[in-house]
Design a protein around this motif. Sequence first.
Motif, short mmCIF file in Angstrom:
data_model
loop_
_atom_site.label_atom_id
_atom_site.label_comp_id
_atom_site.label_asym_id
_atom_site.label_seq_id
_atom_site.Cartn_x
_atom_site.Cartn_y
_atom_site.Cartn_z
N LYS A 8 0.83 -1.20 0.00
CA LYS A 8 0.00 0.00 0.00
C LYS A 8 0.87 1.26 0.00
O LYS A 8 0.57 2.22 -0.71
N LEU A 9 1.94 1.24 0.79
CA LEU A 9 2.81 2.42 0.88
C LEU A 9 3.52 2.68 -0.45
O LEU A 9 3.68 3.83 -0.86
N GLU A 10 3.92 1.62 -1.14
CA GLU A 10 4.54 1.78 -2.45
C GLU A 10 3.54 2.39 -3.44
O GLU A 10 3.90 3.24 -4.26
N LYS A 11 2.29 1.97 -3.36
CA LYS A 11 1.25 2.54 -4.22
C LYS A 11 1.03 4.01 -3.91
O LYS A 11 0.87 4.84 -4.83
N TYR A 12 1.02 4.36 -2.63
CA TYR A 12 0.82 5.77 -2.25
C TYR A 12 2.00 6.62 -2.72
O TYR A 12 1.81 7.78 -3.10
N GLY A 79 11.67 13.14 12.08
CA GLY A 79 10.46 13.95 12.19
C GLY A 79 10.38 15.16 11.29
O GLY A 79 9.39 15.89 11.33
N TYR A 80 11.41 15.38 10.44
CA TYR A 80 11.44 16.59 9.62
C TYR A 80 11.09 16.35 8.16
O TYR A 80 10.65 17.27 7.46
N LYS A 81 11.30 15.15 7.64
CA LYS A 81 11.16 14.92 6.21
C LYS A 81 9.72 15.15 5.74
O LYS A 81 9.47 15.82 4.74
N LYS A 82 8.77 14.60 6.45
CA LYS A 82 7.36 14.72 6.04
C LYS A 82 6.86 16.17 6.08
O LYS A 82 6.22 16.62 5.12
N PRO A 83 7.11 16.94 7.14
CA PRO A 83 6.66 18.35 7.14
C PRO A 83 7.28 19.18 6.02
O PRO A 83 6.60 20.01 5.41
N LEU A 84 8.58 18.97 5.75
CA LEU A 84 9.25 19.73 4.69
C LEU A 84 8.69 19.34 3.32
O LEU A 84 8.51 20.20 2.45
N ALA A 128 13.97 10.92 -1.76
CA ALA A 128 14.62 10.36 -0.58
C ALA A 128 13.72 9.38 0.16
O ALA A 128 14.20 8.52 0.90
N MET A 129 12.40 9.49 -0.02
CA MET A 129 11.46 8.57 0.60
C MET A 129 11.59 7.15 0.04
O MET A 129 11.11 6.19 0.66
N LEU A 130 12.21 7.02 -1.11
CA LEU A 130 12.32 5.72 -1.77
C LEU A 130 12.92 4.67 -0.84
O LEU A 130 12.47 3.52 -0.81
N SER A 131 13.93 5.05 -0.07
CA SER A 131 14.56 4.12 0.87
C SER A 131 13.62 3.72 2.00
O SER A 131 13.74 2.62 2.55
N ASP A 132 12.69 4.60 2.35
CA ASP A 132 11.77 4.33 3.46
C ASP A 132 10.58 3.47 3.03
O ASP A 132 9.99 2.77 3.86
N VAL A 133 10.20 3.54 1.76
CA VAL A 133 8.96 2.88 1.34
C VAL A 133 9.18 1.52 0.69
O VAL A 133 8.22 0.78 0.49
N LEU A 195 -2.65 13.09 -0.93
CA LEU A 195 -3.15 12.91 0.43
C LEU A 195 -2.87 11.52 1.02
O LEU A 195 -2.50 11.42 2.20
N PRO A 196 -3.03 10.41 0.26
CA PRO A 196 -2.73 9.09 0.86
C PRO A 196 -1.28 8.95 1.34
O PRO A 196 -1.04 8.36 2.40
N LEU A 197 -0.33 9.51 0.60
CA LEU A 197 1.08 9.46 1.01
C LEU A 197 1.29 10.29 2.27
O LEU A 197 1.98 9.86 3.20
N LEU A 198 0.69 11.47 2.33
CA LEU A 198 0.82 12.33 3.50
C LEU A 198 0.27 11.65 4.76
O LEU A 198 0.82 11.79 5.86
N LYS A 199 -0.78 10.89 4.60
CA LYS A 199 -1.43 10.23 5.74
C LYS A 199 -0.64 9.02 6.23
O LYS A 199 -0.61 8.73 7.44
N ASN A 200 0.02 8.30 5.32
CA ASN A 200 0.58 6.99 5.68
C ASN A 200 2.11 6.91 5.74
O ASN A 200 2.65 5.95 6.30
N TYR A 201 2.81 7.89 5.20
CA TYR A 201 4.28 7.82 5.18
C TYR A 201 4.88 8.00 6.58
O TYR A 201 4.47 8.87 7.34
#
Length: 420
Positions: A8-12, A79-84, A128-133, A195-201
């Motif tokens: 699901k996260l890869e899809k988002y 805690g900084y990647k998503k807000p930025l 940069a999120m690629l490594s996290d998802v 929005l789905p990525l913002l909610k679940n990442y």
Amino acid sequence: MDKNQLTKLEKYWILYDIGNSAFVLLVSTIIPIYFKNIASANGISLSDSTAYYGYAVSLSTLIVAVIGPVLGTIADTKGYKKPLFTFSMMVGVIGCAALALPSSWIFFLAVFVVAKVGFASSLIFYDAMLSDVTTDDRMDNLSSLGYAWGYLGSCVPFIASLILVLFAEPIGLSTAAATAIAFLLNAVWWLVVTLPLLKNYKQIYYIEPVRSPIKSSFQRFGNIFKELRENKTVFYFLLAFFFYIDGVYTIIEMATSYGKDVGIDDSSLLLALLLTQIVAFPFSILFGKLTKKYRTTDLISISIVGYIGIAAFALQLDKTWEFWFLAVLVAVFQGAIQALSRSHFARIIPKNKSSEYFGIYDIFGKGASFLGTMLMGITTQLADNSKVGVAVIGGMLVLGFMIFHFKCRNVETKYSESVS
């Protein structure tokens, strides 16, 4: 995990490519045509308007090249990647919507620069999120799928925009009003599918927070250049990337302006670039699948050679069918070269410093785009001929290929060696 099934996260994560690609398509099609029409109405020549548009693109890339690495180092802090990412994305979305407001060509370019800075900044954190998802063995395919679905998904708001612009009069709208609605439509699309990525990442790899993350980010930013001197694998890749991606980004940014300069009408330009999106979808997926059998670096080399051929063909372009043919050629390699460069880089860098390194990646990418569009603008104005600018871009591609072929082509990641 089933290797053939996306999480699901890869899809988002892919959805954001679908969202921001709508803006990319606007930048490649409607925005330059709309701007050149405004400029022409104010007595500005075609070559000058191409140059001014190139300067605006160059300015936006220069801004991101300056702020991107610092923001990237801050984003690696927990805690900084998503807000930025969210802030940058919203600057792009609001800027895209605001393009509907200006009537002055100078004001329009100013808003365009703001929108493009927001868009380009968001990609630093998104890449940069690629490594996290996902995992290392899925990066090539996921990165390719991101571009592939981005090309296809962006066609939805683009086709709606195209209908509005091309059939404005029959439905009782002026061309300017129809274009304004198109800008708003694409902004809404971009926001909603994000929005789905913002909610679940969630950030998995990070650096522990310190008392002064901004001060610490500047210190880490200084240290990264020392690391690059020691890590030749990353250094030579970035150097080659700088030159070959110059050609790719400049062709994407300036294709419509160049086509208009050589006499291609607006409708043909828009439809040809729509064809590019559709054809790019299967080829992006194909190159992602080919990484299971062939080395990623070999596929990147093939893509660079393909772009050299594209630049050479563009030098003699003066017919509508030739522009259509060129659009198909671009579609074959465009997604592959960007997706595989992104995933290859993600595998050869430290994961807990992914935003930091992608900030540097962005310096080289945006620096190349700045240099390419600036060179094309200057040479076009001096020679009063866009083809001189295209020749310069071709030279940059050749230089990028030579560095990549001799310094990077035989360098693979541990994962690539294990599947070869």
